[in-house]
Design a protein around this motif. Structure first.
Motif, PDB file in Angstrom:
ATOM      1  N   ALA A 174       0.826  -1.210   0.000  1.00 62.30           N
ATOM      2  CA  ALA A 174       0.000   0.000   0.000  1.00 62.30           C
ATOM      3  C   ALA A 174       0.858   1.256   0.000  1.00 62.30           C
ATOM      4  CB  ALA A 174      -0.931  -0.011   1.209  1.00 62.30           C
ATOM      5  N   GLY A 175       1.936   1.263   0.799  1.00 57.99           N
ATOM      6  CA  GLY A 175       2.808   2.428   0.860  1.00 57.99           C
ATOM      7  C   GLY A 175       3.487   2.728  -0.459  1.00 57.99           C
ATOM      8  N   SER A 176       3.925   1.673  -1.170  1.00 54.07           N
ATOM      9  CA  SER A 176       4.576   1.873  -2.461  1.00 54.07           C
ATOM     10  C   SER A 176       3.601   2.438  -3.487  1.00 54.07           C
ATOM     11  CB  SER A 176       5.143   0.536  -2.966  1.00 54.07           C
ATOM     12  OG  SER A 176       6.100   0.018  -2.066  1.00 54.07           O
ATOM     13  N   CYS A 177       2.381   1.886  -3.493  1.00 47.63           N
ATOM     14  CA  CYS A 177       1.368   2.398  -4.423  1.00 47.63           C
ATOM     15  C   CYS A 177       1.035   3.857  -4.128  1.00 47.63           C
ATOM     16  CB  CYS A 177       0.112   1.546  -4.334  1.00 47.63           C
ATOM     17  SG  CYS A 177       0.285  -0.136  -4.971  1.00 47.63           S
ATOM     18  N   ALA A 178       0.905   4.183  -2.843  1.00 47.46           N
ATOM     19  CA  ALA A 178       0.556   5.556  -2.468  1.00 47.46           C
ATOM     20  C   ALA A 178       1.672   6.525  -2.835  1.00 47.46           C
ATOM     21  CB  ALA A 178       0.266   5.627  -0.976  1.00 47.46           C
ATOM     22  N   LEU A 179       2.914   6.133  -2.625  1.00 47.13           N
ATOM     23  CA  LEU A 179       4.025   7.015  -2.963  1.00 47.13           C
ATOM     24  C   LEU A 179       4.095   7.260  -4.463  1.00 47.13           C
ATOM     25  CD1 LEU A 179       6.468   8.620  -2.016  1.00 47.13           C
ATOM     26  CD2 LEU A 179       7.838   6.520  -2.179  1.00 47.13           C
ATOM     27  N   GLY A 180       3.901   6.212  -5.249  1.00 48.18           N
ATOM     28  CA  GLY A 180       3.899   6.383  -6.696  1.00 48.18           C
ATOM     29  C   GLY A 180       2.775   7.297  -7.158  1.00 48.18           C
ATOM     30  N   SER A 181       1.586   7.108  -6.578  1.00 48.97           N
ATOM     31  CA  SER A 181       0.449   7.956  -6.936  1.00 48.97           C
ATOM     32  C   SER A 181       0.699   9.405  -6.529  1.00 48.97           C
ATOM     33  CB  SER A 181      -0.813   7.422  -6.261  1.00 48.97           C
ATOM     34  OG  SER A 181      -1.942   8.167  -6.638  1.00 48.97           O
ATOM     35  N   ALA A 182       1.338   9.616  -5.373  1.00 51.39           N
ATOM     36  CA  ALA A 182       1.638  10.969  -4.912  1.00 51.39           C
ATOM     37  C   ALA A 182       2.588  11.683  -5.859  1.00 51.39           C
ATOM     38  CB  ALA A 182       2.238  10.914  -3.500  1.00 51.39           C
ATOM     39  N   LEU A 183       3.583  10.980  -6.353  1.00 49.09           N
ATOM     40  CA  LEU A 183       4.536  11.583  -7.284  1.00 49.09           C
ATOM     41  C   LEU A 183       3.867  11.929  -8.620  1.00 49.09           C
ATOM     42  CD1 LEU A 183       7.680   9.368  -6.566  1.00 49.09           C
ATOM     43  CD2 LEU A 183       7.209  11.698  -5.769  1.00 49.09           C
ATOM     44  N   ILE A 184       2.930  11.077  -9.040  1.00 54.06           N
ATOM     45  CA  ILE A 184       2.180  11.385 -10.264  1.00 54.06           C
ATOM     46  C   ILE A 184       1.349  12.654 -10.072  1.00 54.06           C
ATOM     47  CG2 ILE A 184       0.325  10.584 -11.774  1.00 54.06           C
ATOM     48  CD1 ILE A 184       1.364   7.732 -11.312  1.00 54.06           C
ATOM     49  N   LEU A 185       0.710  12.776  -8.904  1.00 49.79           N
ATOM     50  CA  LEU A 185      -0.060  13.983  -8.606  1.00 49.79           C
ATOM     51  C   LEU A 185       0.830  15.221  -8.632  1.00 49.79           C
ATOM     52  CD1 LEU A 185      -2.514  15.596  -7.663  1.00 49.79           C
ATOM     53  CD2 LEU A 185      -1.975  14.898  -5.316  1.00 49.79           C
ATOM     54  N   GLY A 186       2.004  15.131  -8.019  1.00 48.23           N
ATOM     55  CA  GLY A 186       2.926  16.263  -8.031  1.00 48.23           C
ATOM     56  C   GLY A 186       3.316  16.668  -9.439  1.00 48.23           C
ATOM     57  N   GLY A 187       3.605  15.681 -10.284  1.00 50.08           N
ATOM     58  CA  GLY A 187       3.952  15.981 -11.669  1.00 50.08           C
ATOM     59  C   GLY A 187       2.805  16.599 -12.436  1.00 50.08           C
ATOM     60  N   LEU A 188       1.588  16.105 -12.182  1.00 44.57           N
ATOM     61  CA  LEU A 188       0.421  16.659 -12.863  1.00 44.57           C
ATOM     62  C   LEU A 188       0.207  18.120 -12.478  1.00 44.57           C
ATOM     63  CD1 LEU A 188      -2.192  16.288 -14.553  1.00 44.57           C
ATOM     64  CD2 LEU A 188      -3.317  15.559 -12.437  1.00 44.57           C
ATOM     65  N   LEU A 189       0.300  18.428 -11.198  1.00 45.20           N
ATOM     66  CA  LEU A 189       0.109  19.811 -10.759  1.00 45.20           C
ATOM     67  C   LEU A 189       1.197  20.727 -11.321  1.00 45.20           C
ATOM     68  CD1 LEU A 189      -0.951  19.305  -7.031  1.00 45.20           C
ATOM     69  CD2 LEU A 189      -2.397  20.002  -8.956  1.00 45.20           C
ATOM     70  N   HIS A 190       2.419  20.213 -11.399  1.00 49.08           N
ATOM     71  CA  HIS A 190       3.527  21.021 -11.920  1.00 49.08           C
ATOM     72  C   HIS A 190       3.349  21.325 -13.405  1.00 49.08           C
ATOM     73  CE1 HIS A 190       7.576  22.579 -12.464  1.00 49.08           C
ATOM     74  NE2 HIS A 190       7.765  21.699 -13.440  1.00 49.08           N
ATOM     75  N   LEU A 191       2.895  20.334 -14.174  1.00 50.12           N
ATOM     76  CA  LEU A 191       2.809  20.498 -15.618  1.00 50.12           C
ATOM     77  C   LEU A 191       1.517  21.164 -16.073  1.00 50.12           C
ATOM     78  CD1 LEU A 191       4.231  17.021 -16.732  1.00 50.12           C
ATOM     79  CD2 LEU A 191       5.420  19.226 -16.785  1.00 50.12           C
ATOM     80  N   ALA A 192       0.416  20.889 -15.362  1.00 47.63           N
ATOM     81  CA  ALA A 192      -0.880  21.328 -15.883  1.00 47.63           C
ATOM     82  C   ALA A 192      -1.751  22.039 -14.859  1.00 47.63           C
ATOM     83  CB  ALA A 192      -1.635  20.119 -16.445  1.00 47.63           C
ATOM     84  N   GLY A 193      -1.199  22.375 -13.703  1.00 44.33           N
ATOM     85  CA  GLY A 193      -2.018  22.992 -12.669  1.00 44.33           C
ATOM     86  C   GLY A 193      -2.604  24.325 -13.094  1.00 44.33           C
ATOM     87  N   SER A 194      -1.796  25.195 -13.663  1.00 47.25           N
ATOM     88  CA  SER A 194      -2.280  26.518 -14.077  1.00 47.25           C
ATOM     89  C   SER A 194      -3.314  26.407 -15.192  1.00 47.25           C
ATOM     90  CB  SER A 194      -1.108  27.386 -14.541  1.00 47.25           C
ATOM     91  OG  SER A 194      -0.210  27.628 -13.472  1.00 47.25           O
ATOM     92  N   GLU A 195      -3.089  25.463 -16.134  1.00 42.43           N
ATOM     93  CA  GLU A 195      -4.052  25.272 -17.217  1.00 42.43           C
ATOM     94  C   GLU A 195      -5.386  24.777 -16.675  1.00 42.43           C
ATOM     95  OE1 GLU A 195      -0.971  24.362 -17.206  1.00 42.43           O
ATOM     96  OE2 GLU A 195      -0.097  25.543 -18.851  1.00 42.43           O
ATOM     97  N   LEU A 196      -5.337  23.925 -15.651  1.00 43.51           N
ATOM     98  CA  LEU A 196      -6.574  23.440 -15.041  1.00 43.51           C
ATOM     99  C   LEU A 196      -7.343  24.581 -14.399  1.00 43.51           C
ATOM    100  CD1 LEU A 196      -8.399  21.087 -14.262  1.00 43.51           C
ATOM    101  CD2 LEU A 196      -6.945  20.698 -12.260  1.00 43.51           C
ATOM    102  N   PHE A 197      -6.644  25.460 -13.713  1.00 39.19           N
ATOM    103  CA  PHE A 197      -7.307  26.623 -13.124  1.00 39.19           C
ATOM    104  C   PHE A 197      -7.905  27.530 -14.199  1.00 39.19           C
ATOM    105  CE2 PHE A 197      -4.785  25.853  -9.191  1.00 39.19           C
ATOM    106  CZ  PHE A 197      -5.851  25.843  -8.317  1.00 39.19           C
ATOM    107  N   ALA A 198      -7.216  27.652 -15.327  1.00 42.86           N
ATOM    108  CA  ALA A 198      -7.739  28.488 -16.422  1.00 42.86           C
ATOM    109  C   ALA A 198      -9.062  27.942 -16.934  1.00 42.86           C
ATOM    110  CB  ALA A 198      -6.713  28.559 -17.554  1.00 42.86           C
ATOM    111  N   ILE A 199      -9.176  26.612 -17.009  1.00 43.47           N
ATOM    112  CA  ILE A 199     -10.423  25.989 -17.461  1.00 43.47           C
ATOM    113  C   ILE A 199     -11.531  26.212 -16.443  1.00 43.47           C
ATOM    114  CG2 ILE A 199     -11.520  23.794 -18.007  1.00 43.47           C
ATOM    115  CD1 ILE A 199      -8.790  22.841 -19.052  1.00 43.47           C
ATOM    116  N   LEU A 200     -11.201  26.018 -15.167  1.00 44.65           N
ATOM    117  CA  LEU A 200     -12.210  26.124 -14.116  1.00 44.65           C
ATOM    118  C   LEU A 200     -12.687  27.548 -13.903  1.00 44.65           C
ATOM    119  CD1 LEU A 200     -10.727  23.713 -11.406  1.00 44.65           C
ATOM    120  CD2 LEU A 200     -12.515  23.235 -13.074  1.00 44.65           C
ATOM    121  N   HIS A 201     -11.864  28.531 -14.280  1.00 44.23           N
ATOM    122  CA  HIS A 201     -12.212  29.920 -14.001  1.00 44.23           C
ATOM    123  C   HIS A 201     -12.987  30.580 -15.122  1.00 44.23           C
ATOM    124  CE1 HIS A 201     -11.563  33.849 -11.951  1.00 44.23           C
ATOM    125  NE2 HIS A 201     -11.435  33.068 -10.909  1.00 44.23           N
TER     126      HIS A 201
END
Length: 497
Positions: free
Chosen positions: A80-107
């Protein structure tokens, strides 16, 4: 039941402290920045609340389910810990690459809130730590180390408030405050890893099979959590899309979730492994006993608290937020209408019985109904020129929540073959609601005749309401017994035996 009640209390202590810390951060943010900067802060916080449960992919609940069923708990923790850590890193990468674009869509047409990039980058480590640490909390609780998890929660809560207080005192920017909050999250994650390692130990039993079983079980849980997270934030997304910066900040700070929900989360965390074990043995009578006990004890807190806060909503907002956030009062009051539903927990029974797909269908219905009703009410009220259009998503959220609960309660009754009268202690809940109305109404009537500030009036009203509630509960034999049993379960060592 006494052991479980104390365990729920310990888990709720840590989570409740975190919720109160978040609300303290909101109050300090409203006093530190203008509404445009507050919107940036609130929008980032809303995004994390939506994405973190999705990227947890159901792993905390799966740990609670499998921990009492597997001998090799070390292997389970590693999986469970390994899966969670991998998922957390994917989330971090997603926010870094597309976070601002996501906010632009939502706004909507206005684009992303100004000055979004730096605060978002500063907040990413905190979001990563939340995902990676969610499974570790579940391991500690399942391993009967709930007090360690509570200490982690208390420590991180102090850190969150300290970060916001430093920002308020020194006039820091949103990026600087969110950077401090990320430091708190990473320190908590490191402490959680150390505690879990101490619980499960080291040795030759880290390897484990059962990956397919674990991931198969998490699939419907992950979908349910993802849909539930979107359901909880769809109203904010609608406000963000249709309204101005000022309205979003007023709405978000007013949509305060009373910490009783964190107590419910603690109940869920504790009951899932218990229900799982009982259902495996076919002991439906014991499951029914747990359900009714949980309802009776939660109602002692939820119903009187609802009545008090509804009566003093304007006083609370006047104390909690600056005067320019007066419009938040009705948002707060509308969201309070869902508090009586917190007298019971629904998903843990279905999840513990391995019927997570029913909870998923309930969440899908809630999401679709909530989104459609939110947009529909906003468009209708806006076209009619109503100044109350911003309350549409709040109303939709409450209505959808009641509809979802009706569906879940029906599913529970079907699976456990309960009649309508078996579901809840209806007469007891009715008398308790009447007690709450009388106590809160009398305390508001008395306190309003005295010239007091908001904080003093809130404190005086709370004290009067508490005294009146306890007196009226003591006069009712049913609730007197329930109150005594709750206190005994929390504090008496005999209840553990």
């Amino acid at each position: 039941m006494g052991r479980l009640t104390r365990k729920v209390g310990i888990v709720a202590l840590g989570r409740g402290a975190n919720a109160l810390a978040v609300y303290a951060v909101y109050a300090l943010a409203a006093r530190t920045w203008d509404k445009v900067q507050c919107e940036v802060f609130a929008a980032i916080w809303v995004l994390s609340n939506a994405l973190v449960p999705i990227f947890l992919i159901g792993l905390p609940t799966a740990v609670l389910y499998f921990f009492p069923r597997r001998e090799n708990t070390r292997g389970l923790a590693l999986q469970a810990g390994s899966c969670a850590l991998g998922s957390a890193l994917i989330l971090g990468g997603l926010l870094h690459l597309a976070g601002s674009e996501l906010f632009a869509i939502l706004h909507g047409d206005e684009g992303p809130p100004p000055g979004m990039d730096e605060p978002l980058a500063a907040f990413i480590p905190y979001a990563v730590a939340l995902v990676a640490g969610g499974v570790l909390d579940a391991v500690l609780i399942a391993a009967d180390r709930a007090h360690w998890q509570a200490l982690l929660g208390l420590g991180s809560s102090v850190g969150l408030v300290a970060a916001a207080a430093v920002g308020y005192a020194w006039g820091l920017t949103t990026a600087e405050v969110l950077g401090l909050i990320s430091c708190v999250g990473l320190l908590r994650l490191a402490a959680a890893y150390a505690l879990v390692y101490r619980v499960v130990g080291s040795g030759a039993h880290w390897g484990a099979d059962g990956w397919r079983e674990l991931l198969s079980y998490t699939r419907p849980i992950a979908m349910n959590d993802a849909v539930g997270a979107l359901s909880r934030t769809v109203d904010r997304i609608v406000i963000l899309y249709f309204f101005t910066h000022e309205t979003f900040a007023e709405y978000h700070f007013g949509a305060v979730e009373v910490p009783i929900s964190l107590l419910l989360a603690a109940v869920v965390t504790v009951l899932v492994p218990e229900v799982s074990a009982l259902y495996q043995r076919g002991d439906r009578q014991a499951i029914a006993h747990l359900w009714r006990q949980a309802v009776s004890r939660l109602a002692l807190i939820a119903l009187p608290l609802f009545c008090f806060l509804f009566a003093f909503a304007d006083v609370f907002i006047a104390w909690y937020l600056p005067a320019e956030y007066a419009a938040s009062t009705w948002v707060f009051r509308i969201f309070l209408l869902s508090l009586p539903l917190r007298c019971a927990v629904y998903n843990p029974l279905l999840v513990g019985m391995g019927k997570a797909s029913w909870a998923l269908w309930g969440s899908l219905f809630d999401l679709a109904f909530n989104a459609a009703l939110s947009v529909g009410l906003v468009l209708w009220l806006t076209q009619s020129g109503s100044a109350w259009a911003y309350l549409g998503p709040a109303i939709a959220t409450v209505v959808a929540t009641y509809a979802q609960v009706a569906f879940l309660v029906g599913a529970i009754a079907i699976h456990l073959r309960w009649t309508w009268s078996d579901l809840l202690p209806w007469s007891g809940l009715g008398r308790l609601a009447l007690i709450g109305v009388v106590a809160s109404g009398a305390s508001r009537w008395v306190s309003q005749w005295i010239e007091l500030g908001a904080m003093t009036q809130l404190g005086l009203g709370g004290a009067l309401c508490a005294l009146a509630t306890v007196a009226l509960l003591s006069a009712d034999p049913y609730h007197r017994h329930a109150l005594r049993s709750l206190i005994s379960a929390l504090y008496s060592s005999k209840a553990a035996r």
